[in-house]
Design a protein around this motif. Structure first.
Motif, PDB file in Angstrom:
ATOM      1  N   GLY A 203       0.813  -1.072   0.019  1.00 58.37           N
ATOM      2  CA  GLY A 203       0.131   0.134  -0.150  1.00 58.37           C
ATOM      3  C   GLY A 203       1.061   1.240  -0.038  1.00 58.37           C
ATOM      4  N   LEU A 204       2.413   0.967   0.014  1.00 62.33           N
ATOM      5  CA  LEU A 204       3.049   2.478   0.125  1.00 62.33           C
ATOM      6  C   LEU A 204       3.585   2.593  -1.245  1.00 62.33           C
ATOM      7  N   GLU A 205       3.017   1.978  -2.279  1.00 56.09           N
ATOM      8  CA  GLU A 205       3.805   2.132  -3.481  1.00 56.09           C
ATOM      9  C   GLU A 205       3.420   3.480  -4.178  1.00 56.09           C
ATOM     10  N   LYS A 206       2.280   4.105  -3.848  1.00 54.40           N
ATOM     11  CA  LYS A 206       2.011   5.464  -4.337  1.00 54.40           C
ATOM     12  C   LYS A 206       2.668   6.717  -3.809  1.00 54.40           C
ATOM     13  N   ASN A 207       3.610   6.266  -2.888  1.00 55.16           N
ATOM     14  CA  ASN A 207       4.338   7.284  -2.282  1.00 55.16           C
ATOM     15  C   ASN A 207       5.808   6.738  -2.218  1.00 55.16           C
ATOM     16  N   SER A 208       6.424   7.396  -3.268  1.00 52.07           N
ATOM     17  CA  SER A 208       7.957   6.856  -3.443  1.00 52.07           C
ATOM     18  C   SER A 208       8.754   7.166  -2.176  1.00 52.07           C
ATOM     19  N   LYS A 209       8.511   8.501  -1.433  1.00 53.70           N
ATOM     20  CA  LYS A 209       9.570   8.765  -0.357  1.00 53.70           C
ATOM     21  C   LYS A 209       9.265   7.839   0.808  1.00 53.70           C
ATOM     22  N   ALA A 210       7.983   7.681   1.183  1.00 47.79           N
ATOM     23  CA  ALA A 210       7.616   6.584   2.277  1.00 47.79           C
ATOM     24  C   ALA A 210       8.040   5.235   1.873  1.00 47.79           C
ATOM     25  N   PHE A 211       7.782   4.862   0.786  1.00 50.25           N
ATOM     26  CA  PHE A 211       8.227   3.317   0.296  1.00 50.25           C
ATOM     27  C   PHE A 211       9.681   3.081   0.320  1.00 50.25           C
ATOM     28  N   TYR A 212      10.572   4.021  -0.092  1.00 49.60           N
ATOM     29  CA  TYR A 212      11.877   4.004   0.214  1.00 49.60           C
ATOM     30  C   TYR A 212      12.352   4.121   1.420  1.00 49.60           C
ATOM     31  N   SER A 213      11.921   4.999   2.224  1.00 47.33           N
ATOM     32  CA  SER A 213      12.146   5.077   3.738  1.00 47.33           C
ATOM     33  C   SER A 213      12.076   3.896   4.274  1.00 47.33           C
ATOM     34  N   LYS A 214      10.926   3.315   4.252  1.00 47.98           N
ATOM     35  CA  LYS A 214      10.555   2.157   4.837  1.00 47.98           C
ATOM     36  C   LYS A 214      11.295   0.932   4.320  1.00 47.98           C
TER      37      LYS A 214
END
Length: 535
Positions: A203-214
């Motif tokens: 579910g984080l794929e739409k937000n690159s920054k949040a995705f890569y941070s995680k």
């Protein structure tokens, strides 16, 4: 809540008593010329200063006797008793005014009393005349203060309360520790944690920054634990350098292609986090797959001994934590137990508890009574005064003789008890010759009537510190009961003049080491009470 309870207990235990004086009379209706006693009672501390007035009259009543102040003591309180003997020679209803008493520089006035004085008919034509009878012996009304000893029920309740408080402290502490433990995550191997975090990224794929941070945080956390490097505090380039150096040191055969994949993922992560570039979802998922492959490959190449060390270390930390919890629970329970015990001792009284257990182990022996307050009182006629552990009770007797004017007998406990006191007073109508052997034989007969066996005795002269003289009989006897044969000792004082005899007998168990001083205290307290001559 706990502090409130302790504050309430403290306040309850330290309450004092107010200054008050209770005024009573032994009669409300009297005849002309008859004595009425006004009795004042007040509770005092050792530091209190009380002055009762010496007066000739109170209102319209004449004071015929200012009785000395009696002091009645117990463990819990001291009571002063002052009596006034009053009379009135006129018939009618009179108001007895209050008496002003000085109590610690404060004047306190007692309550008023209403007294009815009745006339006496003296018409000899309507009533028969009788001879004057001999003086009657009037038993004074003595208020005995019962010492409030603690009971077995109080001890049991105190122990139950102590254990309940300790158990509550244990339960509360255990509950708090379980809540804290529930918030703490149990140890999981780094690879299992990484897999769990990857599943949580859906579910984080739409937000690159949040995705890569995680994603990068999960990779860094894995390498920080497995390679023991400061990965979370490192930049992307520093992390790659740390990983490259560590795999070389530990000779882990990780391919260069794998490291290149990892480097590409961190480059894309820097673009998304710092350049704020929104990458395609397809690329995000590909980078996630690359990270999973890198960690899986590294996990397969990582020596098993490293993970075993981490598990062992985690187990040691968990054991220390649990031991610390156990120690803290024990400390809290012990502290609660000690505080509850001290509170119980404070409420019940250390001396009362000590006397209770001494009484349970040794019984109420001389030591028990020596540590308590005694009572001074008068007995018989002519009156004799002595100090005893408790007030002696009057014993009814049918002993009559033409020579005897009056006879009185008083007793506290019996010969079969660990301690006993008996007082007998005989007043003769006329002078009677005193024969010591006859009196001694009579007293020995009294002992034998009470089942005393094997009596042995010796006689000597007696004189105490107050100048009272007489004869003293000291001896031993045995008493058989359900426990077998008990050895006892006795001491009898024989005091006499030409018209009266006073016999005081004290008995005690031969094994009681404190009984000698107990007997001496009674003997030294014996004192004659002077009688006022009629005008």
């Amino acid at each position: 809540m706990k502090s409130r309870v302790l504050f309430f207990v403290f306040c309850w235990c330290t309450l004092g008593f107010t200054q008050s004086i209770i005024s009573t009379t032994n009669k409300k209706n009297i005849k002309i010329g008859e004595e009425i006693q006004v009795i004042l009672r007040t509770k005092v501390h050792a530091s209190d200063f009380v002055v009762f007035p010496i007066v000739d009259s109170i209102g319209k009543f004449e004071v015929i006797e200012n009785y000395p102040v009696d002091t009645l003591k117990s463990n819990l309180e001291t009571v002063l008793v002052k009596k006034y003997g009053l009379t009135q020679f006129n018939a009618g209803t009179f108001t007895l005014p209050g008496i002003e008493v000085l109590f610690n520089k404060k004047k306190i006035t007692t309550s008023k009393q209403v007294i009815q004085v009745k006339d006496i008919a003296v018409d000899t034509t309507k009533q028969k005349m009788f001879d004057i009878k001999a003086d009657a012996v009037i038993k004074p009304e003595i208020e005995q203060i019962q010492i409030e000893e603690i009971t077995t029920q109080q001890i049991v309740l105190a122990l139950i309360g102590i254990f309940i408080l300790s158990f509550i402290a244990y339960v509360i502490t255990k509950k708090i520790q379980l809540k804290v433990e529930a918030k703490q995550q149990a140890y999981k191997p780094p690879f299992e944690k990484f897999e769990q975090e990857m599943k949580q990224m859906e579910g984080l794929e739409k937000n690159s920054k949040a995705f890569y941070s995680k994603l990068t945080e999960a990779v860094k956390r894995y390498f920080e634990v497995t390679l023991e490097i400061p990965a979370l505090e490192s930049t992307s380039n520093e992390l790659l350098l740390w990983v490259s150096n560590k795999i070389s040191e530990q000779k882990i055969q990780l391919t260069s292609t794998t490291l290149l994949h990892l480097e590409r993922v961190f480059q894309n992560a820097d673009l998304a986090k710092f350049a704020k570039i929104q990458l395609e979802e397809k690329m995000l998922l590909a980078d996630q797959k690359s990270c999973i492959n890198v960690v899986e490959e590294f996990h397969q190449l990582l020596p098993a001994s490293n993970e075993e060390k981490r598990v062992k270390k985690a187990q040691e930390i968990e054991e220390k934590r649990k031991m610390k919890q156990v120690n803290s629970r024990q400390l809290i329970v012990v502290t609660t137990f000690v505080l509850a015990t001290l509170a119980s001792v404070f409420c019940l009284g250390y001396r009362n508890i000590k006397d209770y257990f001494h009484q349970q182990w040794e019984g109420k022996d001389a030591y028990y009574y020596q540590k308590r307050e005694w009572v001074t009182s008068e007995y018989g006629y002519p009156p004799i005064q002595l100090e005893t552990p408790e007030i002696l009770a009057r014993i009814k007797s049918d002993w009559k003789s033409p020579e005897i004017k009056n006879f009185a007998s008083f007793q506290w406990q019996t010969l079969s008890d660990s301690l006993s006191i008996a007082v007998r007073t005989i007043a003769f109508k006329d002078s009677v010759p005193f024969v010591l052997n006859d009196v001694v034989n009579r007293e020995l007969g009294e002992l034998m009537q009470q089942n005393a066996k094997g009596i042995k005795m010796d006689m000597k002269k007696f004189k105490n510190s107050k100048g009272v003289e007489g004869d003293q009989v000291i001896g031993t006897y045995t008493f058989n009961d359900e426990k077998g044969s008990q050895n006892h000792k006795f001491c009898t004082l024989i005091l006499h003049d030409d018209k009266s005899q006073h016999i005081i007998t004290m008995s005690y168990k031969a094994s009681d080491k404190e009984a000698v001083s107990w007997v001496d205290r009674i003997c030294n307290s014996v004192e004659w009470i002077a009688l006022e001559e009629d005008e």
